[in-house]
Motif scaffolding. Structure first.
Motif, PDB file in Angstrom:
ATOM      1  N   MET A  60       1.125   6.485 -43.901  1.00  0.00           N
ATOM      2  CA  MET A  60       1.220   6.996 -42.526  1.00  0.00           C
ATOM      3  C   MET A  60       0.085   6.431 -41.666  1.00  0.00           C
ATOM      4  O   MET A  60       0.295   6.089 -40.501  1.00  0.00           O
ATOM      5  CB  MET A  60       1.199   8.527 -42.519  1.00  0.00           C
ATOM      6  N   THR A  61      -1.112   6.300 -42.243  1.00  0.00           N
ATOM      7  CA  THR A  61      -2.256   5.768 -41.505  1.00  0.00           C
ATOM      8  C   THR A  61      -2.036   4.308 -41.124  1.00  0.00           C
ATOM      9  O   THR A  61      -2.290   3.916 -39.978  1.00  0.00           O
ATOM     10  CB  THR A  61      -3.550   5.925 -42.326  1.00  0.00           C
ATOM     11  N   ILE A  62      -1.542   3.488 -42.061  1.00  0.00           N
ATOM     12  CA  ILE A  62      -1.335   2.078 -41.712  1.00  0.00           C
ATOM     13  C   ILE A  62      -0.141   1.910 -40.777  1.00  0.00           C
ATOM     14  O   ILE A  62      -0.110   0.975 -39.979  1.00  0.00           O
ATOM     15  CB  ILE A  62      -1.244   1.151 -42.943  1.00  0.00           C
ATOM     16  N   GLY A  76      -0.159  -9.254 -25.413  1.00  0.00           N
ATOM     17  CA  GLY A  76      -1.010 -10.436 -25.419  1.00  0.00           C
ATOM     18  C   GLY A  76      -2.479 -10.139 -25.637  1.00  0.00           C
ATOM     19  O   GLY A  76      -3.334 -10.954 -25.281  1.00  0.00           O
ATOM     20  N   LEU A  77      -2.794  -8.993 -26.234  1.00  0.00           N
ATOM     21  CA  LEU A  77      -4.185  -8.597 -26.436  1.00  0.00           C
ATOM     22  C   LEU A  77      -4.568  -8.650 -27.911  1.00  0.00           C
ATOM     23  O   LEU A  77      -3.752  -8.334 -28.784  1.00  0.00           O
ATOM     24  CB  LEU A  77      -4.407  -7.178 -25.903  1.00  0.00           C
ATOM     25  N   ASP A  78      -5.816  -9.005 -28.153  1.00  0.00           N
ATOM     26  CA  ASP A  78      -6.365  -9.049 -29.506  1.00  0.00           C
ATOM     27  C   ASP A  78      -7.505  -8.042 -29.572  1.00  0.00           C
ATOM     28  O   ASP A  78      -8.436  -8.093 -28.761  1.00  0.00           O
ATOM     29  CB  ASP A  78      -6.872 -10.462 -29.822  1.00  0.00           C
ATOM     30  N   ALA A  79      -7.417  -7.112 -30.513  1.00  0.00           N
ATOM     31  CA  ALA A  79      -8.430  -6.049 -30.603  1.00  0.00           C
ATOM     32  C   ALA A  79      -8.645  -5.657 -32.047  1.00  0.00           C
ATOM     33  O   ALA A  79      -7.770  -5.832 -32.898  1.00  0.00           O
ATOM     34  CB  ALA A  79      -7.981  -4.831 -29.798  1.00  0.00           C
ATOM     35  N   ASP A  80      -9.838  -5.153 -32.319  1.00  0.00           N
ATOM     36  CA  ASP A  80     -10.096  -4.489 -33.591  1.00  0.00           C
ATOM     37  C   ASP A  80      -9.627  -3.051 -33.423  1.00  0.00           C
ATOM     38  O   ASP A  80      -9.948  -2.392 -32.431  1.00  0.00           O
ATOM     39  CB  ASP A  80     -11.589  -4.507 -33.930  1.00  0.00           C
ATOM     40  N   ILE A  81      -8.859  -2.566 -34.393  1.00  0.00           N
ATOM     41  CA  ILE A  81      -8.282  -1.228 -34.300  1.00  0.00           C
ATOM     42  C   ILE A  81      -8.809  -0.392 -35.460  1.00  0.00           C
ATOM     43  O   ILE A  81      -8.818  -0.853 -36.611  1.00  0.00           O
ATOM     44  CB  ILE A  81      -6.745  -1.297 -34.343  1.00  0.00           C
ATOM     45  N   TYR A  82      -9.232   0.808 -35.148  1.00  0.00           N
ATOM     46  CA  TYR A  82      -9.797   1.718 -36.139  1.00  0.00           C
ATOM     47  C   TYR A  82      -9.128   3.085 -36.019  1.00  0.00           C
ATOM     48  O   TYR A  82      -8.823   3.521 -34.914  1.00  0.00           O
ATOM     49  CB  TYR A  82     -11.305   1.924 -35.892  1.00  0.00           C
ATOM     50  N   VAL A  83      -8.945   3.739 -37.147  1.00  0.00           N
ATOM     51  CA  VAL A  83      -8.529   5.134 -37.093  1.00  0.00           C
ATOM     52  C   VAL A  83      -9.805   5.949 -36.887  1.00  0.00           C
ATOM     53  O   VAL A  83     -10.789   5.779 -37.608  1.00  0.00           O
ATOM     54  CB  VAL A  83      -7.740   5.573 -38.350  1.00  0.00           C
TER      55      VAL A  83
END
Length: 152
Positions: A60-62, A76-83
Motif C-alpha cells: 500500500m505504501t509503494i 513533466g516534473l522530477d522530484a524525490d518523494i517520501y512517505v
C-alpha cells in the motif's frame, strides 16, 4: 494496461529496490488517478498461511508513492518523494494474491500537486490505499501523507 514510459520507469524503480522486488509487485492498472498493484501471496506469506502484514503495509505504501510519482512524471516534473506519515488498519486476513488500489484523498489537493511543487519546490499530498479481497471486501487500509521535493 497500456505501458507508458512513466509506468516502465516506475516498474524499474520498484525492481531496483531489493525489499520491494522480493514482494514481486506488478503494475496492474493506472487509470483516472488510481494505481492498482498486485503481488503473489507465495512471496508474501506468513507462518499462518496468509499475507504478511508488513507486505500489506509495504505494498500500500509503494502504491501511494507510485501514484505521486506517476502524477508528477505526467506533469513533466522530477522530484524525490517520501512517505511522511501513515496510518494502517488491518481488517481481515488475506489468503489470496494481494491486490492494492491507491488514490488521492482529496481531488483538489491532487489537482494542485504539480503547481505547488513548481512554485514552492516542495509539495505534500494525502493518499488512501486499500488491500482488496476477491469477494469485494477490504482487508487493510492505509492513509498516508507523501512529500515531494523538486530535484535540481
Amino acid at each position: 494496461m497500456t505501458t507508458t514510459p512513466s509506468l516502465a520507469a516506475l516498474a524499474a524503480h520498484f525492481a531496483g529496490m531489493p525489499p520491494v522486488a522480493a514482494m514481486q509487485p506488478s503494475l496492474d492498472a493506472w487509470d483516472a488517478g488510481v494505481l492498482r498493484l498486485r503481488a503473489p501471496l507465495a512471496a508474501n506469506i506468513n507462518d499462518k498461511g496468509c499475507a504478511f502484514g508488513g507486505s500489506l503495509t509495504s505494498l500500500m505504501t509503494i502504491a501511494g508513492w507510485g501514484i505521486v510519482s506517476l502524477t508528477l512524471a505526467e506533469a513533466g516534473l522530477d522530484a524525490d518523494i517520501y512517505v511522511a506519515d501513515s496510518r494502517v488498519r488491518y481488517l481481515k486476513p488475506v489468503f489470496e494474491d494481494l491486490v492494492v488500489d491507491a488514490g488521492f484523498d482529496d481531488p483538489l489537493e491532487a489537482a494542485g500537486l504539480a503547481d505547488v511543487l513548481r512554485q514552492q519546490g516542495r509539495a505534500s499530498v494525502r493518499i488512501q490505499a486499500r488491500t482488496l479481497l476477491a469477494d469485494g471486501g477490504v482487508a487493510a487500509t492505509l492513509v498516508a501523507r507523501y512529500v515531494a521535493i523538486a530535484k535540481g
